[in-house]
Motif scaffolding. Structure first.
Motif, PDB file in Angstrom:
ATOM      1  N   HIS A 142     -88.932 -13.563 -56.935  1.00  0.00           N
ATOM      2  CA  HIS A 142     -88.708 -12.753 -58.136  1.00  0.00           C
ATOM      3  C   HIS A 142     -88.436 -13.641 -59.348  1.00  0.00           C
ATOM      4  CE1 HIS A 142     -88.481  -9.385 -55.441  1.00  0.00           C
ATOM      5  NE2 HIS A 142     -87.528  -9.986 -54.754  1.00  0.00           N
ATOM      6  N   GLY A 143     -88.499 -14.939 -59.133  1.00  0.00           N
ATOM      7  CA  GLY A 143     -88.272 -15.852 -60.261  1.00  0.00           C
ATOM      8  C   GLY A 143     -86.805 -16.162 -60.498  1.00  0.00           C
ATOM      9  N   ILE A 144     -85.948 -15.785 -59.538  1.00  0.00           N
ATOM     10  CA  ILE A 144     -84.515 -16.102 -59.668  1.00  0.00           C
ATOM     11  C   ILE A 144     -84.278 -17.501 -59.102  1.00  0.00           C
ATOM     12  CG2 ILE A 144     -82.142 -15.388 -59.052  1.00  0.00           C
ATOM     13  CD1 ILE A 144     -83.536 -13.142 -60.521  1.00  0.00           C
ATOM     14  N   TYR A 145     -83.550 -18.303 -59.842  1.00  0.00           N
ATOM     15  CA  TYR A 145     -83.314 -19.683 -59.417  1.00  0.00           C
ATOM     16  C   TYR A 145     -82.501 -19.714 -58.115  1.00  0.00           C
ATOM     17  CZ  TYR A 145     -81.720 -24.446 -59.304  1.00  0.00           C
ATOM     18  OH  TYR A 145     -81.454 -25.722 -58.889  1.00  0.00           O
ATOM     19  N   ALA A 146     -83.004 -20.444 -57.127  1.00  0.00           N
ATOM     20  CA  ALA A 146     -82.340 -20.518 -55.815  1.00  0.00           C
ATOM     21  C   ALA A 146     -81.447 -21.757 -55.799  1.00  0.00           C
ATOM     22  CB  ALA A 146     -83.389 -20.577 -54.707  1.00  0.00           C
ATOM     23  N   SER A 147     -80.202 -21.587 -56.245  1.00  0.00           N
ATOM     24  CA  SER A 147     -79.366 -22.757 -56.516  1.00  0.00           C
ATOM     25  C   SER A 147     -79.004 -23.565 -55.256  1.00  0.00           C
ATOM     26  CB  SER A 147     -78.110 -22.342 -57.271  1.00  0.00           C
ATOM     27  OG  SER A 147     -77.363 -21.453 -56.500  1.00  0.00           O
ATOM     28  N   GLU A 148     -78.649 -22.871 -54.181  1.00  0.00           N
ATOM     29  CA  GLU A 148     -78.185 -23.635 -53.007  1.00  0.00           C
ATOM     30  C   GLU A 148     -79.344 -24.342 -52.307  1.00  0.00           C
ATOM     31  OE1 GLU A 148     -74.891 -24.096 -52.888  1.00  0.00           O
ATOM     32  OE2 GLU A 148     -75.088 -22.857 -54.676  1.00  0.00           O
ATOM     33  N   TRP A 149     -80.442 -23.625 -52.190  1.00  0.00           N
ATOM     34  CA  TRP A 149     -81.654 -24.203 -51.584  1.00  0.00           C
ATOM     35  C   TRP A 149     -82.067 -25.451 -52.386  1.00  0.00           C
ATOM     36  CZ3 TRP A 149     -87.129 -21.465 -51.863  1.00  0.00           C
ATOM     37  CH2 TRP A 149     -88.039 -22.183 -51.084  1.00  0.00           C
ATOM     38  N   SER A 150     -82.124 -25.296 -53.701  1.00  0.00           N
ATOM     39  CA  SER A 150     -82.537 -26.407 -54.562  1.00  0.00           C
ATOM     40  C   SER A 150     -81.562 -27.569 -54.453  1.00  0.00           C
ATOM     41  CB  SER A 150     -82.595 -25.962 -56.029  1.00  0.00           C
ATOM     42  OG  SER A 150     -83.469 -24.885 -56.166  1.00  0.00           O
ATOM     43  N   ASN A 151     -80.278 -27.233 -54.382  1.00  0.00           N
ATOM     44  CA  ASN A 151     -79.282 -28.303 -54.321  1.00  0.00           C
ATOM     45  C   ASN A 151     -79.480 -29.154 -53.066  1.00  0.00           C
ATOM     46  OD1 ASN A 151     -76.907 -29.636 -55.359  1.00  0.00           O
ATOM     47  ND2 ASN A 151     -75.840 -28.766 -53.610  1.00  0.00           N
ATOM     48  N   GLU A 152     -79.773 -28.472 -51.955  1.00  0.00           N
ATOM     49  CA  GLU A 152     -80.000 -29.223 -50.710  1.00  0.00           C
ATOM     50  C   GLU A 152     -81.232 -30.106 -50.826  1.00  0.00           C
ATOM     51  OE1 GLU A 152     -80.228 -26.745 -47.174  1.00  0.00           O
ATOM     52  OE2 GLU A 152     -78.345 -25.806 -47.840  1.00  0.00           O
ATOM     53  N   LEU A 153     -82.327 -29.509 -51.330  1.00  0.00           N
ATOM     54  CA  LEU A 153     -83.572 -30.275 -51.456  1.00  0.00           C
ATOM     55  C   LEU A 153     -83.385 -31.467 -52.389  1.00  0.00           C
ATOM     56  CD1 LEU A 153     -86.227 -27.409 -51.878  1.00  0.00           C
ATOM     57  CD2 LEU A 153     -85.936 -28.915 -49.907  1.00  0.00           C
ATOM     58  N   ALA A 154     -82.750 -31.199 -53.536  1.00  0.00           N
ATOM     59  CA  ALA A 154     -82.596 -32.255 -54.545  1.00  0.00           C
ATOM     60  C   ALA A 154     -81.679 -33.361 -54.040  1.00  0.00           C
ATOM     61  CB  ALA A 154     -82.078 -31.659 -55.853  1.00  0.00           C
ATOM     62  N   ALA A 155     -80.564 -32.967 -53.400  1.00  0.00           N
ATOM     63  CA  ALA A 155     -79.613 -33.978 -52.925  1.00  0.00           C
ATOM     64  C   ALA A 155     -80.294 -34.909 -51.920  1.00  0.00           C
ATOM     65  CB  ALA A 155     -78.397 -33.296 -52.302  1.00  0.00           C
ATOM     66  N   ALA A 156     -81.056 -34.314 -51.000  1.00  0.00           N
ATOM     67  CA  ALA A 156     -81.730 -35.132 -49.982  1.00  0.00           C
ATOM     68  C   ALA A 156     -82.740 -36.068 -50.646  1.00  0.00           C
ATOM     69  CB  ALA A 156     -82.422 -34.224 -48.970  1.00  0.00           C
ATOM     70  N   ARG A 157     -83.452 -35.536 -51.615  1.00  0.00           N
ATOM     71  CA  ARG A 157     -84.501 -36.337 -52.257  1.00  0.00           C
ATOM     72  C   ARG A 157     -83.921 -37.475 -53.105  1.00  0.00           C
ATOM     73  NH1 ARG A 157     -89.786 -35.057 -53.633  1.00  0.00           N
ATOM     74  NH2 ARG A 157     -90.692 -37.002 -54.390  1.00  0.00           N
ATOM     75  N   LEU A 158     -82.860 -37.191 -53.812  1.00  0.00           N
ATOM     76  CA  LEU A 158     -82.274 -38.225 -54.686  1.00  0.00           C
ATOM     77  C   LEU A 158     -81.775 -39.417 -53.872  1.00  0.00           C
ATOM     78  CD1 LEU A 158     -80.291 -36.058 -57.284  1.00  0.00           C
ATOM     79  CD2 LEU A 158     -82.473 -37.210 -57.646  1.00  0.00           C
ATOM     80  N   LYS A 159     -81.327 -39.119 -52.664  1.00  0.00           N
ATOM     81  CA  LYS A 159     -80.817 -40.212 -51.808  1.00  0.00           C
ATOM     82  C   LYS A 159     -81.889 -41.256 -51.537  1.00  0.00           C
ATOM     83  CE  LYS A 159     -76.922 -38.217 -49.397  1.00  0.00           C
ATOM     84  NZ  LYS A 159     -77.006 -36.758 -49.307  1.00  0.00           N
ATOM     85  N   GLU A 160     -83.167 -40.825 -51.621  1.00  0.00           N
ATOM     86  CA  GLU A 160     -84.260 -41.767 -51.337  1.00  0.00           C
ATOM     87  C   GLU A 160     -84.590 -42.644 -52.537  1.00  0.00           C
ATOM     88  OE1 GLU A 160     -87.510 -39.201 -50.293  1.00  0.00           O
ATOM     89  OE2 GLU A 160     -86.389 -38.278 -48.642  1.00  0.00           O
ATOM     90  N   HIS A 161     -83.985 -42.353 -53.690  1.00  0.00           N
ATOM     91  CA  HIS A 161     -84.341 -43.096 -54.908  1.00  0.00           C
ATOM     92  C   HIS A 161     -83.104 -43.680 -55.576  1.00  0.00           C
ATOM     93  CE1 HIS A 161     -88.444 -41.318 -54.908  1.00  0.00           C
ATOM     94  NE2 HIS A 161     -87.807 -40.292 -54.357  1.00  0.00           N
ATOM     95  N   GLU A 162     -83.126 -44.975 -55.771  1.00  0.00           N
ATOM     96  CA  GLU A 162     -82.021 -45.646 -56.462  1.00  0.00           C
ATOM     97  C   GLU A 162     -81.995 -45.192 -57.931  1.00  0.00           C
ATOM     98  OE1 GLU A 162     -79.840 -47.438 -54.993  1.00  0.00           O
ATOM     99  OE2 GLU A 162     -78.826 -48.289 -56.746  1.00  0.00           O
ATOM    100  N   HIS A 163     -83.201 -45.121 -58.510  1.00  0.00           N
ATOM    101  CA  HIS A 163     -83.362 -44.679 -59.900  1.00  0.00           C
ATOM    102  C   HIS A 163     -84.533 -43.710 -59.956  1.00  0.00           C
ATOM    103  CE1 HIS A 163     -81.625 -48.784 -60.514  1.00  0.00           C
ATOM    104  NE2 HIS A 163     -80.834 -48.061 -61.286  1.00  0.00           N
ATOM    105  N   ALA A 164     -84.434 -42.665 -60.757  1.00  0.00           N
ATOM    106  CA  ALA A 164     -85.596 -41.773 -60.882  1.00  0.00           C
ATOM    107  C   ALA A 164     -85.567 -41.003 -62.190  1.00  0.00           C
ATOM    108  CB  ALA A 164     -85.634 -40.793 -59.706  1.00  0.00           C
TER     109      ALA A 164
END
Ligand code: ASP
Length: 437
Positions: A142-164
């Motif tokens: 419905h276009g509503i931001y999925a905050s918890e789902w995104s937080n998990e995805l983003a946190a995991a992904r950021l761990k793979e990058h020292e800088h981004a």
């Protein structure tokens, strides 16, 4: 030290000169590890933001009109920046690919390309990794931001990058299609990335040196606010003092991360630090700021013995709800109740609302007064400080301002007064002079 996440607004990335300032800022502190850019903004008065040009391209494409000339401006802007920065990056094929997809895509896809290309250029200029936010920031169908789902995805992904570098403003729907936040939404991306990175601080770089204690169009040279809490920010922004997208507060506030508003063009200025309301914050002055708005209407309802009539208040509010209207304030007396509504909400429905309240409550009198302005004097320093209200009302009396309405919440850090719109500016100046001076 902890991680810093920096978001740069459109004016901070408007041309190659601005990109250089951004690089200097980012590289001057090793804690600055994640950067969220906006699309290039206006370079001068009358210039156009890239996001606006992209929306235009989409509208033309939708009407089956040629949009290539319009898109040429996007191409010129980005190829110009790449050339001026002396980057060895052939951006043209990427731009052409986006141009080909604009007609077939959504307005969100078109608009998102401003941030996307800004991010591509900045990541190459810094020599940092690029993360496409479509892969980590998710909206539901419905276009509503999925905050918890995104937080998990983003946190995991950021761990793979020292800088981004992570472009602002967009993410994607469950099917992968690009979806944007509302306008100005790169502020939200910055906050969301700060939360996912468990940042020590969220730096929001813009073209002003933070919040001012009052509107500079009314008060001459107002002082800037060095520190305020998210709670005070909410009250002041609600009353019109906006620097940040409203929705950018929630992710960081919840995670206990302060937001530092800084000026890309004057990086040495202290800016404004927005801190979490944990009870430790000691406000430096009695008031933190004063802000207000014109264009409110007051509806006063009078009925003898109103105080003992069960359900009276509910019936007044039901009348508003029936017409799909919200109210701003609800000052009440013993036999009177007033509702303050913003004129934007009231629009064409003045007669209707009076009729509905009459039907539902059978009052003795009902009166509508337009041309009201509301002024909020905000500050945690006012809490349990005797004499604040007296100083405020004395200052208004000395300025010959008639107070039409008073509202102070039990939290005591915000006193709202209603005055005639023609006395709005005088009232703001009187309050500012009294407390700041
Ligand atoms: N570029 C988008 C806009 O103009 C988002 C942003 O700048 O925050 O609204």
């Amino acid at each position: 030290m902890g991680v810093k996440v920096c978001k740069f607004g459109g004016s901070s990335l408007a041309d190659a000169g601005q990109f250089k300032k951004v690089r200097d800022i980012v590289l001057s502190d090793p804690d600055r590890r994640y950067v969220v850019p906006s699309a290039p903004g206006k370079r001068f008065a009358g210039d156009e933001k890239i996001t606006d040009t992209l929306y235009k391209c989409f509208r033309l494409a939708q009407r089956n009109q040629p949009y290539e000339d319009e898109f040429e401006r996007v191409i010129d802007r980005f190829t110009g920046i790449v050339a001026d920065l002396g980057l060895d990056f052939d951006i043209l094929p990427h731009l052409k690919e986006a141009r080909a997809l604009i007609g077939a895509g959504s307005p969100d896809y078109a608009a998102s390309r401003g941030e996307y290309f800004s991010g591509l250029v900045l990541s190459r200029y810094l020599g940092w990794d690029f993360i496409d936010p479509a892969e980590i920031l998710k909206f539901d169908r419905h276009g509503i931001y999925a905050s918890e789902w995104s937080n998990e995805l983003a946190a995991a992904r950021l761990k793979e990058h020292e800088h981004a570098v992570i472009p602002g403003f967009y993410g994607s729907l469950p099917d992968g299609d690009v979806h944007t936040f509302s306008r100005g939404g790169s502020d939200i991306t910055g906050a969301v990335i700060a939360r996912a990175a468990n940042a020590e601080i969220y730096e929001n770089w813009t073209d002003v040196s933070g919040f001012l204690m009052a509107d500079p169009r009314i008060v001459d040279n107002p002082k800037s606010i060095d520190v305020l809490t998210y709670k005070e920010l909410r009250e002041l922004s609600y009353m019109g003092a906006t620097v940040l997208h409203e929705d950018s507060v929630f992710p960081v506030r919840k995670a206990g991360i302060p937001t530092h508003i800084m000026n890309t063009n004057r990086p040495g200025d202290p800016g404004t630090m927005i801190v979490v309301d944990d009870g430790d914050h000691r406000a430096p002055g009695t008031i933190t700021g004063v802000a207000g708005h014109k264009n409110f209407t007051l509806i006063s309802i009078e009925k003898a013995m109103m105080n003992s009539e069960i359900g009276f208040g509910r019936r007044v509010l039901q009348s508003l709800e029936d017409l799909g209207m919200s109210f701003e304030h609800l000052p009440t007396g013993i036999d009177t109740m007033s509702v303050i509504i913003s004129d934007a909400d009231l629009s064409q429905r003045r007669e209707q609302i009076i009729e509905r309240i009459e039907e539902n409550t059978h009052p003795d009198t009902i009166e509508m007064t337009s041309g009201l302005a509301l002024i909020a004097t905000v500050g945690l320093g006012m809490v349990r400080t005797p004499g604040t209200a007296a100083r405020l009302f004395n200052a208004l009396a000395r300025a010959d301002v008639n107070v039409r309405m008073i509202d102070q919440g039990s939290s005591e850090f915000n006193i709202i007064v209603g005055v005639d719109a023609c006395e709005f500016e005088d009232a703001i100046r009187a309050i500012y002079d009294e407390f700041v001076g």
